[in-house]
Design a protein around this motif. Structure first.
Motif: not given
Length: 316
Positions: A10-12, A286-287, A296-299, A305-307
């Protein structure tokens, strides 16, 4: 059968760390087993918010407890499939509208119509009311998908309690409505509770665990499955982890590494795969529970990814 699992880069990650620090200092956890505490949680909007790109409509259909409301978002042009969404909230809180941003994202990026089910909530309506409503909603969509949306292909999506309900609904469909079950191309299951008697990670939670402290885990269960001891909670109709899992669609399991429901996804993905189904597992460092709604960025990264996973399954 193919599958994959592992930690997601996760880059964020810094965003999640900052969110977790805020939660640790600011979060208050009312007692869910009291009317006042439950009302306080129900009054809280957990939606990430944001402007929508597609119109939202509602329709009601006959349900086992009266009229059942379905919340619909359509993409531009003919959809590739209809994604049936089941919201989270510990079976006691939440509304389909809280998932509008997410469903709008899927409509635009996976080019699917989304239908979110407004199932009955506990403790006013303990189990199996919610599963009965979700099954009814899926069957209505299956019957009307071709005429209403121009496609017969179906997807199923759920987060938290919604992932539990999605898994329970898939099992009911397989056993009671196999022709409808065969039309579900894939399921996206985010941080669900699949063993209501408590996996190790659930049992290790304490009252300082972020987002899902121990007393919330107990409170949600007490409201939804009243007067059931651990052995009765292992009934496969309640805890999908204990069911025979053969004959189910490909599934993507998504969970945060700090979520007390971590083991639920680890164990469920393994059993899903062992039963001969395709299962992918993403663990986000970290989630915490519900981490994709908190930054917002992680969301957006999780939704992307799911899409993309849904799009790949539809293409396959």
């Amino acid at each position: 059968m193919t599958s994959s699992d592992g930690f997601v880069p996760n880059p964020d990650a810094a965003e999640l760390a900052a969110v977790n620090r805020r939660i640790a200092t600011m979060m208050r956890y009312p007692d869910l087993t009291t009317p006042e505490g439950l009302a306080a949680v129900r009054a809280t909007d957990f939606s990430p918010g944001g402007d929508l790109s597609h119109p939202v409509s509602e329709r009601t259909v006959p349900g086992p407890g009266g009229e059942l409301t379905l919340r619909i978002i359509r993409p531009e042009g003919p959809p590739e499939a209809v994604m049936i969404g089941i919201h989270g909230g510990g079976w006691c809180t939440g509304t389909p509208a809280e998932d509008d941003w997410l469903n709008d994202y899927y409509a635009g990026h996976s080019h699917v119509a989304t239908v979110a089910i407004d199932y009955r909530l506990a403790p006013e309506h303990p189990m199996p009311a919610a599963v009965d409503d979700c099954l009814t909603g899926v069957l209505w969509v299956a019957e009307h998908a071709a005429a209403a949306f121009g496609t017969e292909r179906l997807l199923l999506h759920g987060a938290s309690a919604g992932a539990h309900l999605a898994a329970a609904t898939l099992l009911r469909l397989r056993d009671e409505h196999p022709r409808v079950a065969a039309r579900i191309a894939a399921a996206g299951l985010l941080y669900g509770a699949y063993d209501l008697s408590g996996t190790p990670s659930q049992r290790l939670a304490d009252d300082h665990t972020l987002v899902l402290p121990a007393h919330w885990i107990r409170g949600f269960a007490a409201n939804t499955f009243p007067d059931l001891d651990a052995e009765r909670l292992r009934d496969p109709a309640l805890s999908p982890l204990y069911a025979q899992l053969d004959g189910l669609p490909p599934a993507l399991f998504t969970v945060g590494a700090l979520d007390p429901l971590l083991d639920d996804s680890l164990f469920m993905a393994a059993r899903w795969r062992a039963a001969g189904n395709h299962a992918d597992l993403d663990v986000w460092p970290g989630g915490v529970h519900g981490f994709d709604t908190m930054g917002p960025r992680t969301g957006r990264a999780v939704a992307a990814r799911v899409s993309s996973w849904f799009s790949a399954r539809l293409a396959a």
